[in-house]
Design an enzyme around this catalytic site. Structure first.
Site, short mmCIF file in Angstrom:
data_model
loop_
_atom_site.label_atom_id
_atom_site.label_comp_id
_atom_site.label_asym_id
_atom_site.label_seq_id
_atom_site.Cartn_x
_atom_site.Cartn_y
_atom_site.Cartn_z
N LEU A 48 0.82 -1.21 0.00
CA LEU A 48 0.00 0.00 0.00
C LEU A 48 0.85 1.26 0.00
O LEU A 48 0.55 2.23 -0.70
CB LEU A 48 -0.94 0.00 1.21
N ASP A 97 13.76 3.08 10.52
CA ASP A 97 12.92 2.46 11.53
C ASP A 97 12.17 3.59 12.22
O ASP A 97 12.75 4.39 12.95
CB ASP A 97 13.79 1.70 12.53
N LYS A 161 4.52 13.64 14.57
CA LYS A 161 5.15 14.66 15.42
C LYS A 161 6.25 15.41 14.68
O LYS A 161 6.28 16.65 14.68
CB LYS A 161 5.71 13.99 16.67
N TYR A 196 -3.55 -5.76 16.77
CA TYR A 196 -3.65 -4.91 15.57
C TYR A 196 -4.88 -4.01 15.65
O TYR A 196 -4.79 -2.80 15.41
CB TYR A 196 -3.70 -5.79 14.32
N LYS A 200 -5.06 0.16 15.67
CA LYS A 200 -5.70 0.99 14.66
C LYS A 200 -6.80 1.88 15.25
O LYS A 200 -7.04 2.99 14.76
CB LYS A 200 -6.25 0.11 13.54
N ILE A 229 -7.39 -5.49 2.06
CA ILE A 229 -6.58 -5.19 0.87
C ILE A 229 -5.73 -6.41 0.53
O ILE A 229 -5.12 -7.03 1.42
CB ILE A 229 -5.63 -4.00 1.11
N THR A 231 -2.59 -7.44 -0.19
CA THR A 231 -1.18 -7.06 -0.15
C THR A 231 -0.38 -8.28 0.29
O THR A 231 -0.94 -9.32 0.63
CB THR A 231 -0.94 -5.91 0.84
#
Length: 293
Positions: A48, A97, A161, A196, A200, A229, A231
């Site tokens: 993505l 990273d 940030k 996960y 989110k 998706i 992927t």
């Protein structure tokens, strides 16, 4: 003309008072243009992230892709370079990273300096980097749960940030797009991924919170929440549990799962002037899965 009659002569140009003029008061084509702007895309080494990087180039913007991979996907990167060369745009890759704040800050500042040197405006970011893990909650090791939050939440926060710091420093009214997920709003049938989903949901709330803080600088922060998706990451999940595809397709109101390309236009909309009065919002693009849940 009688009292109260409305005159609507579309042949006459509409004069908008200067006090009411906004970034959206431009021609339609300009509403979705990123010309002369540079956008950073994290998770831009494949999937993505690299698809959204292509969308930025197609919208006339320059792009820098960041990813923890040493090198991006060879085939996808070659396609990206062709798009950039064809349009005379800059497209570069940096290994990074996003959970290492010192390194991330250094790279972001270098990108900003490079942009200024060539006369391009550092304008925003698409925070796409994230990881997934399918595991029963009762068996979830603490270290794995924390790793998901560190990448998906802390890494996304640090990306936003340091983008905002640059925008504020330069006086740029830019745009920050955080990639969340419909899994921040629902629990996926047949899929045990509590860490996960938790991450989110946090990204969605992060977007609202940052929008509240940074609106005073003209910086917009929105989240984009994809559905399923196809992927490399989801292909790994489906390979391990083939029954999942049948479950997912049962809720696919449009008869298919998503492809990375389905999110190009929504991402460009959130980055560009077309969404200039939109901040703190979540744009869900899920093929109707949540509507049928």
């Amino acid at each position: 003309m009688s009292p109260g009659e409305i005159v609507n002569d579309l042949s006459l140009p509409v004069q908008i008072p200067e006090s009411q003029q906004t970034a959206a008061n431009v021609q339609h084509s300009a509403l979705f243009s990123l010309s002369d702007k540079l956008i950073v895309t994290t998770g831009g080494g494949r999937g993505l992230g690299i698809a959204l990087a292509a969308a930025i180039l197609e919208a006339g913007g320059h792009v820098v892709c960041l990813d923890i991979l040493k090198v991006p996907d060879t085939e996808q990167w070659a396609t990206l370079q062709k798009i950039a060369k064809r349009s005379n745009l800059e497209c570069s890759y940096r290994e990074c990273d996003i959970t290492n704040e010192e390194t991330l800050e250094k790279i972001m500042d270098e990108i900003d300096k490079d942009a200024q040197r060539v006369g391009t405006q550092f304008y925003g970011v698409v925070a796409c980097a994230g990881i997934q893990q399918k595991l029963l909650a009762v068996d979830y090791p603490q270290a794995d749960f924390e790793r998901i939050q560190r990448v998906n939440v802390t890494g996304t926060f640090l990306t936003a940030k340091h983008t905002a710091r640059i925008l504020i420093r330069n006086g740029v009214r830019g745009s920050i797009v955080l990639i969340a997920s419909m899994s921040g709003q629902i629990a996926n049938r047949g899929l045990s991924c509590s860490a996960y989903n938790t991450s989110k949901a946090a990204v969605q709330q992060m977007g609202r919170s940052l929008a509240q803080e940074w609106g005073q600088y003209g910086i917009r922060v929105n989240t984009l929440s994809p559905g399923y998706i196809r992927t490399a990451m989801t292909d790994e999940l489906l390979a391990a549990a083939p029954e999942l595809e049948k479950i997912w397709m049962a809720g696919a109101l449009l008869g298919r799962l998503g492809a990375p390309e389905d999110f190009k236009a929504p991402a460009i909309f959130l980055l560009s002037a077309g969404s200039s009065f939109m901040t703190g919002a979540d744009l869900r693009v899920d093929g109707g899965h949540c509507a049928s849940a």
